[in-house]
Scaffold this motif. Structure first.
Motif, short mmCIF file in Angstrom:
data_model
loop_
_atom_site.label_atom_id
_atom_site.label_comp_id
_atom_site.label_asym_id
_atom_site.label_seq_id
_atom_site.Cartn_x
_atom_site.Cartn_y
_atom_site.Cartn_z
N SER A 108 0.91 -1.22 -0.01
CA SER A 108 0.07 0.09 0.01
C SER A 108 0.91 1.12 0.10
O SER A 108 0.37 2.36 -0.22
N ASN A 145 1.54 2.87 2.59
CA ASN A 145 1.48 3.31 3.67
C ASN A 145 2.02 2.80 4.82
O ASN A 145 2.08 1.51 4.99
N ILE A 205 0.18 7.02 7.98
CA ILE A 205 -1.37 7.13 8.59
C ILE A 205 -1.43 7.11 9.94
O ILE A 205 -0.87 6.09 10.63
N HIS A 260 -2.57 6.51 13.74
CA HIS A 260 -3.63 5.74 14.47
C HIS A 260 -3.37 6.19 16.13
O HIS A 260 -2.37 5.72 16.30
N ARG A 307 -7.82 -0.59 12.70
CA ARG A 307 -8.41 -1.09 11.54
C ARG A 307 -7.51 -0.89 10.40
O ARG A 307 -7.65 -1.47 9.28
N ILE A 308 -6.39 -0.08 10.47
CA ILE A 308 -5.52 0.18 9.44
C ILE A 308 -4.92 -1.12 8.95
O ILE A 308 -4.53 -1.54 7.77
N TYR A 309 -4.72 -2.11 10.16
CA TYR A 309 -4.27 -3.33 9.68
C TYR A 309 -5.38 -4.20 9.26
O TYR A 309 -5.04 -4.95 8.27
N LEU A 310 -6.52 -4.29 9.77
CA LEU A 310 -7.56 -5.31 9.31
C LEU A 310 -7.94 -4.85 7.89
O LEU A 310 -8.61 -5.89 7.36
N GLU A 311 -7.85 -3.63 7.53
CA GLU A 311 -8.18 -3.54 6.09
C GLU A 311 -6.78 -3.30 5.24
O GLU A 311 -7.00 -2.81 4.32
N GLN A 312 -5.85 -3.82 5.57
CA GLN A 312 -4.70 -3.99 4.80
C GLN A 312 -4.21 -2.58 4.22
O GLN A 312 -4.02 -2.48 3.24
N LYS A 313 -4.54 -1.60 5.21
CA LYS A 313 -4.14 -0.35 4.50
C LYS A 313 -2.61 0.08 4.84
O LYS A 313 -2.43 1.02 4.16
N GLU A 366 1.90 -10.51 10.94
CA GLU A 366 3.10 -10.62 9.86
C GLU A 366 3.66 -9.37 9.26
O GLU A 366 4.78 -9.33 8.91
N LEU A 367 2.81 -8.17 9.70
CA LEU A 367 3.40 -7.05 9.32
C LEU A 367 4.80 -6.56 10.11
O LEU A 367 4.85 -6.75 11.32
#
Lengths: 337, 337
Positions: free
Chosen positions: A62, A64, A100, A102, A116-122, A144-145
């Motif tokens: 992304s 981001n 971004i 958070h 949510r930035i994680y859960l939405e693969q942002k 895994e990020l």
DNA sequence: CTGAAAGCGCTTACAG
DNA sequence: CTGAAAGCGCTTACAG
């Protein structure tokens, strides 16, 4: 959004395929220089804007980075981490990334709720700015990020961390006080609160040790409860001549208290801080303090996260960035020559 | 990133199509409740994360909003807009959006260079936080993305703007000084500098008019040059009894100057500010000031931009959000009863 | 040096 | 209630 110019539009206008346009705009091999130039110019003229989402779909990136700040380090009076974020965000942009922000709510931290930035693969990775609780660190490790800690570290988890050189910073500035004739030196900070406060305390202690000054337990002054909330400072009966504060804000509070008691800084007491944030300049007198090198720390963290995105197994460990002492007017030389 | 769970993975495992999974996860019609539940549970169990990029490609929306702050309003001593950004970012997240911060460099502003978040289609709209120069406003208007101004406005361009009620805020607080017996009241601020400072001045002026106090030109004190840089305050020969400062920071500077001259606030002079930012609490004594309702302004701006994204032609015009007076200790009642 | 084909992961009509 | 087909805009092999 059908009115956006795409590579295909450019391709059709010029009579080539969109593959060629893609190659040209990305300066890849396999297109003649003339054609490349022609395509670039037409793209400019047609007001072409690159579609990041399409690229993201292809390579799963992304571009981001999520910058996570625990809620308790934010608020009207605490702009330090926001300034940090600004610096990170700037460096990220130089590198083609975006940051971004958070703000991690206390309840999400306790409830181990991933942002949510994680859960939405942002985002492709995280920079965590400011100490988070152990269970949340554990939770982050299941993800895994890649993640880089900033301004704190956690020894158990072996996460990469970029921190300011708390130990040697405090050591240096305590040495400076001693060179100025001080021997009764108090440390202000809850030494069980964060690793930063602890390390700064140890740097202060090292300086005392080296000068054969005995550590006086009554000279360790608690400044906050275990939730980080400031508490009323209690001064010891026998007062020191100097105070090493774990941060500028507490130095500011201390000086206000001393003034209220009718004392003057630096005439009656010398006070030094740590951070070189807004409180260092706003306090009267200006604080002599250890600067946190925000820019350099941001740069390092961004390089780290970038490398970890490209190579999952890349490890950097704990890196300390040294700050300098900023000399202002809160220290008095009391050496009798 | 082949190791990510997709809708298709879930579909295959359960023996349905990915369309059904999409419908289930998005709570759309056309899937039985049982199946919906089953899909959701499996998604959870498999650690499914929604791929924002794919959705973005479909509908051309990134669900990012670019928050642009001109460089000159940032820096260590100016955390006001960063706090603003934090509030905006929070509200955006509540609404399913993300705020990407972009600090607008002076050279880019002068060179009319659009931010990369625009050129790469990273954002669906802009919130511009802090006055930008006219030519850049013009440039922004050539762009098809919706934009909302915050904390400033521009009359020519008819751009939507969410501002604090500068006029009535200053009017109220000047009234408050007059109720406390003050008549010789100075205004501190470069009234040619920004629309905020100008409007606050006019509110102050309205209060004077209503009380039949003549405006004394010598009581308009310049605080900054036209680039926004603070200059040394010059006090008039005949001193007023109270000062209405265009912002808390200048109130802070003024009080420091008065103290230096040997005066005391509020005993010798009353001083009020505007913003209720960090300077309001940090100043000794605490400043009586007009609070800028950051939260409410953020909420309004986010609603506006959201509506404008869905309907290009939606106009909101200029909306003023009223702040309240926060009473602290910088005003003395000098009425002789 | 240039391009046809396939695919990234989802959603939107549309058909059944 | 369920799914096959097409498409969003790009890039990556691969073939020519």
């Amino acid at each position: 959004m059908k009115n956006n110019v795409t590579m295909r539009d450019i391709a059709e206008k010029i009579g080539v395929s969109s593959v060629t346009v893609s190659k040209a705009l990305n300066d890849k091999e396999g297109v003649s220089d003339e054609l490349k130039e022609k395509i670039k110019q037409l793209a400019e003229k047609m007001g072409y804007r690159f579609n990041t989402a399409a690229r993201s779909m292809k390579d799963g990136l992304s571009f981001n980075i999520g910058v996570i700040i625990p809620e308790r380090f934010t608020g009207l009076a605490q702009s330090f981490y926001l300034n940090f974020y600004q610096s990170i965000s700037r460096v990220l942009e130089e590198q083609g990334y975006y940051g971004i922000l958070h703000i991690l709510r206390a309840e999400d931290e306790d409830g181990l709720k991933l942002p949510r930035i994680y859960l939405e693969q942002k985002v492709d990775g995280f920079i965590i700015l400011g100490q988070i609780k152990k269970p949340y660190i554990k939770k982050l490790q299941t993800v895994e990020l890649p993640a880089v800690f900033m301004d704190f570290y956690d020894d158990e988890s072996h996460m990469d961390a970029v921190i300011t050189d708390n130990f040697y910073g405090a050591y240096d500035i305590t040495n400076y006080l001693i060179r100025n004739g001080h021997e009764k030196i108090a440390y202000v900070g809850n030494i069980y609160s964060t690793s930063s406060i602890q390390d700064r305390f140890l740097g202060y202690y090292k300086s005392l040790l080296e000068h054969h000054i005995k550590l006086n337990e009554k000279y360790i002054l608690n400044d906050r409860d275990n939730h980080g909330k400031y508490i009323e400072l209690e001064l010891p009966e026998e007062l020191p001549t100097a105070f090493v504060c774990n941060c500028d804000q507490v130095a500011h509070i201390l000086i206000a208290k001393l003034k209220e008691m009718g004392y003057s800084v630096p005439d009656d007491f010398s006070v030094v801080g740590f951070d070189n944030d807004i409180y260092a300049t706003i306090t009267e007198p200006g604080l002599t303090t250890v600067e946190v090198n925000i820019e350099e720390m941001s740069r390092t963290a961004v390089v780290f996260i970038h490398e970890k995105i490209r190579d999952k197994d890349k490890k950097h460990g704990r890196v300390q960035i040294k700050g300098n002492i900023i000399y202002r007017d809160s220290v008095k030389n009391i050496k009798k020559d």
